[in-house]
Design a protein around this motif. Structure first.
Motif, short mmCIF file in Angstrom:
data_model
loop_
_atom_site.label_atom_id
_atom_site.label_comp_id
_atom_site.label_asym_id
_atom_site.label_seq_id
_atom_site.Cartn_x
_atom_site.Cartn_y
_atom_site.Cartn_z
N THR A 88 0.83 -1.21 0.00
CA THR A 88 0.00 0.00 0.00
C THR A 88 0.86 1.25 0.00
N LEU A 136 2.49 1.70 -3.34
CA LEU A 136 1.52 2.16 -4.33
C LEU A 136 1.20 3.64 -4.16
N LEU A 137 0.99 4.07 -2.91
CA LEU A 137 0.71 5.48 -2.66
C LEU A 137 1.86 6.37 -3.11
N ARG A 138 3.08 5.91 -2.86
CA ARG A 138 4.25 6.68 -3.30
C ARG A 138 4.32 6.75 -4.82
N SER A 139 4.07 5.62 -5.50
CA SER A 139 4.14 5.62 -6.96
C SER A 139 3.07 6.49 -7.58
N LEU A 140 1.94 6.63 -6.88
CA LEU A 140 0.85 7.48 -7.38
C LEU A 140 1.01 8.93 -6.96
N GLY A 141 2.02 9.21 -6.13
CA GLY A 141 2.25 10.58 -5.69
C GLY A 141 1.23 11.08 -4.70
N VAL A 142 0.69 10.18 -3.90
CA VAL A 142 -0.33 10.58 -2.93
C VAL A 142 0.35 11.11 -1.66
#
Length: 254
Positions: A173, A176-182
């Motif tokens: 998780t 994924l958040l890092r890859s999406l720039g969240v």
């Protein structure tokens, strides 16, 4: 819709021609029709092929392999079992080490049920003389940290791995958040770190640094100052010095 109505609807659709079968998976021994899996609860119909099970066991020289103590809880109801023997194993601590201890083999038949705490109890087949069908309900434990695999003959622990429903999911998780720039991932890391093991705290701070350098650097300094693990504090100190040497403006909080 109630669970009973939902199940009746699914069974009715499966009885049509052609059958509307739910998703699942299969190998030569076990076929599983998955009726529900939302990440926390798993309901499936398991069909065991007796001939394939016997061939596999013969190919393994009679060795039934590993016993897996996973996370969560399992409820089993035997629907069809004309010639089936199982053996329950319990994971206990003896003289400072974990070991799987077997109970006597048990011949079971239709209607028999089992309720297992997966972290401490596991069930395996010791004899499959005819095809069997078992309804299986698994509730996963999001707080479980590890799963244990034991040798079925000696009972000794062979491997300790992450429980997929806890640490592995948190790692995925955060990545994924890092890859999406969240950007909100940084606050997730800040709030969750006190409850995470050392390796997961380190991974989380690395993801935070990659996402927002200043916020991640503040978390890195938190590790250096407050982390209970001396190795983590040492790693944080080395990384902090390296980052400041390359990016001296990180010293400036503005």
């Amino acid at each position: 819709m109630s669970p009973q109505a939902w199940l009746q609807e699914r069974l009715a659709s499966m009885a049509q021609h052609p059958a509307d079968l739910p998703g699942g998976y299969a190998d030569p021994v076990l076929q599983s029709l998955v009726m529900l899996d939302d990440g926390r609860v798993h309901l499936s119909l398991a069909i065991v092929d007796a001939a394939a099970w016997q061939a596999r066991r013969t190919g393994l020289g009679g060795d039934p392999g590993m016993i897996d103590f996973a996370d969560g809880w399992t409820r089993l109801k035997v629907l069809i079992a004309d010639d089936l023997v199982v053996q329950q194993h319990e994971l206990i601590s003896a003289k400072g080490s974990l070991r799987a201890i077997p109970n006597p083999p048990l011949k079971i038949g239709p209607g028999q049920e089992f309720a297992l705490a997966n972290a401490m109890e596991a069930l395996r087949f010791t004899h499959v003389g005819a095809d069997a069908v078992i309804l299986r309900l698994v509730a996963r434990d999001p707080l479980a940290r590890q799963a244990v695999e034991c040798d079925s003959q000696s009972g000794a622990v062979v491997r300790v791995r992450q429980a997929q429903s806890h640490e592995g999911r948190i790692r995925m998780t955060l990545s994924l958040l890092r890859s999406l720039g969240v950007g909100e991932a940084v606050s997730v890391v800040r709030d969750g770190m006190p409850d995470w093991p050392a390796h997961l705290r380190w991974h989380a701070v690395m993801e935070a640094l990659a996402l927002e350098s200043r916020a991640g650097f503040a978390l890195l300094e938190d590790l250096l100052r407050d982390d209970p693990d001396s190795q983590i504090r040492h790693q944080a100190s080395q990384l902090r010095d390296s980052l400041l040497a390359r990016y001296p403006d990180l010293r400036d909080p503005t």
